[in-house]
Design an enzyme around this catalytic site. Structure first.
Site, PDB file in Angstrom:
ATOM      1  N   TYR A   3     -41.785 -19.006   2.013  1.00 17.68           N
ATOM      2  CA  TYR A   3     -42.811 -19.408   2.974  1.00 17.68           C
ATOM      3  C   TYR A   3     -43.845 -20.332   2.325  1.00 17.68           C
ATOM      4  CZ  TYR A   3     -46.904 -19.125   5.981  1.00 17.68           C
ATOM      5  OH  TYR A   3     -47.995 -19.439   6.744  1.00 17.68           O
TER       6      TYR A   3
ATOM      7  N   LYS B 237     -43.636 -24.502  10.419  1.00 19.19           N
ATOM      8  CA  LYS B 237     -43.287 -23.271  11.129  1.00 19.19           C
ATOM      9  C   LYS B 237     -42.376 -23.525  12.328  1.00 19.19           C
ATOM     10  CE  LYS B 237     -47.681 -21.059   9.887  1.00 19.19           C
ATOM     11  NZ  LYS B 237     -49.019 -20.674  10.375  1.00 19.19           N
TER      12      LYS B 237
ATOM     13  N   SER C 216     -48.560 -25.700   8.109  1.00 15.17           N
ATOM     14  CA  SER C 216     -48.068 -24.928   9.253  1.00 15.17           C
ATOM     15  C   SER C 216     -47.153 -25.700  10.194  1.00 15.17           C
ATOM     16  CB  SER C 216     -49.256 -24.376  10.054  1.00 15.17           C
ATOM     17  OG  SER C 216     -49.865 -23.310   9.367  1.00 15.17           O
TER      18      SER C 216
ATOM     19  N   TYR D  79     -52.898 -23.483  16.937  1.00 12.64           N
ATOM     20  CA  TYR D  79     -53.693 -22.313  16.568  1.00 12.64           C
ATOM     21  C   TYR D  79     -54.352 -21.711  17.816  1.00 12.64           C
ATOM     22  CZ  TYR D  79     -52.961 -24.212  11.857  1.00 12.64           C
ATOM     23  OH  TYR D  79     -52.408 -24.686  10.708  1.00 12.64           O
TER      24      TYR D  79
ATOM     25  N   VAL E  25     -53.063 -27.438   8.276  1.00  7.21           N
ATOM     26  CA  VAL E  25     -54.360 -27.584   7.634  1.00  7.21           C
ATOM     27  C   VAL E  25     -54.372 -28.709   6.589  1.00  7.21           C
ATOM     28  CG1 VAL E  25     -55.095 -25.218   8.063  1.00  7.21           C
ATOM     29  CG2 VAL E  25     -53.832 -25.758   5.971  1.00  7.21           C
TER      30      VAL E  25
END
Length: 343
Positions: free
Chosen positions: A205, A83, A80, A257, A275
């Site tokens: 993605y 992103k 992530s 998060y 993660v």
């Protein structure tokens, strides 16, 4: 400059030979290396193969100095953390207004993989949750999936100064188990938030999450943002300066998060976790921080990485809203009497 050996040589040539900060970082590493809290992510089968004892910490200054300790050469998937930087590329491709029409910038308080959209606008809440990241990936320009991935990898190279590979087993594992992400994509298609090239965008993605990096790369990513979008070692611009504030603002409010509020309160640095065990954090105008340790807390953030960032923020007064005199002066500790210019 694609060879990291050259990159490291250049960085070391301008790194203070004697620096109290180097000793501080070694002590910080020893303080937390025996911390055994958290668990390695296993919802993606390939991630479960990571060793819990892996631990690396790297700090890169906006002057291009590199300080590192531990497993900073150990490769892992960016997950992530990608992103934030893909969001920056989408901004360059389309501009703020259009990107914001497809992806909002509001914190959610929900888990990163929640299947939820804004009830009023039908947009995903922000680019740091999975739905928002899929919508962001959909915005990356290119005539086909290969060209779009190539542009993405070139973008990461500008940030880190080296080429990056895709971990194919992780990509295939994510693709094979990505049912929730497919559900999000089709829900957004229903509301016109993504294009009809669902399979191509989902592959993109999953591939962006499977890019291989190390703790040094994460520190270079954040140091580049801390330096106004210019890689502090190669001097290559990685992102248009006007979009740096967009990226780091969303990192501050949404990057950790559904623990982002707690992070902002305690650490106060724009950051993004993954993660795979990585955290990249930014002290604007000063340093970029990269940590790697696979065991995660219940929110999906690296336990050791959080502790390291908390200590760095508190000990050197790096919290964005800190107005008190810090316990230690970061400039002086890094310079070690070698005359580094003021930030």
């Amino acid at each position: 400059m694609s060879n990291f050996g050259e990159l490291q040589s250049l960085a070391n040539s301008i790194t203070a030979v004697t620096s109290p900060f180097r000793n501080y970082l070694n002590d910080l590493y020893e303080k937390y290396r025996s911390l055994n809290e958290g668990a390695v992510a296993d919802y993606i089968p390939e991630l479960a193969l990571a060793k819990p004892e892996w631990f690396g910490v790297c700090v890169v200054t906006t002057e291009g100095q590199v300080f590192e300790v531990g497993d900073c050469d150990q490769l892992f998937t960016i997950q992530s953390i990608s992103k934030a930087f893909v969001f920056g590329l989408a901004l360059e491709d389309h501009g703020r207004d259009y990107v914001n029409s497809k992806v909002s910038v509001e914190p959610t308080g929900e888990a990163f993989n929640s299947i939820v959209l804004d009830e009023v606008t039908n947009r995903p809440y922000n680019p740091m949750v999975n739905a928002g990241a899929i919508a962001t990936a959909d915005l990356i320009k290119g005539k086909n999936g290969t060209e779009r991935l190539k542009r993405m990898l070139e973008m990461f190279k500008r940030y880190t100064g080296r080429d990056h590979d895709i971990n194919v087993p992780v990509f295939l594992s994510e693709k094979a188990t990505g049912y929730r992400n497919r559900a999000m994509a089709y829900l957004m298609l229903n509301f016109g938030m993504v294009s009809e090239k669902i399979d191509e965008t989902l592959d993109l993605y999953f591939q962006q999450c499977s890019i291989m990096v190390n703790a040094r790369d994460l520190a270079m990513l954040s140091a580049t943002l801390a330096n106004g979008g210019v890689n502090p070692v190669t001097k290559q611009r990685a992102i248009d300066e006007r979009y740096v504030q967009d990226v780091i603002s969303v990192m501050l409010t949404c990057g950790m998060y559904d623990a982002s509020g707690e992070w902002c309160y305690r650490v106060g640095l724009p950051a993004k976790s993954g993660v795979g065990g990585g955290i990249t954090a930014i002290a604007p105008g000063k340093v970029g921080i990269g940590t790697f340790s696979p065991p995660l807390d219940v929110k999906g953030n690296s336990v050791r990485g959080i502790k390291v960032c908390e200590d760095l923020s508190q000990d050197f007064g790096l919290h964005l809203f800190n107005v008190a005199k810090p316990e230690r002066n970061l400039q002086e500790w890094i310079a070690g009497g070698d005359g580094i210019n003021d930030w």
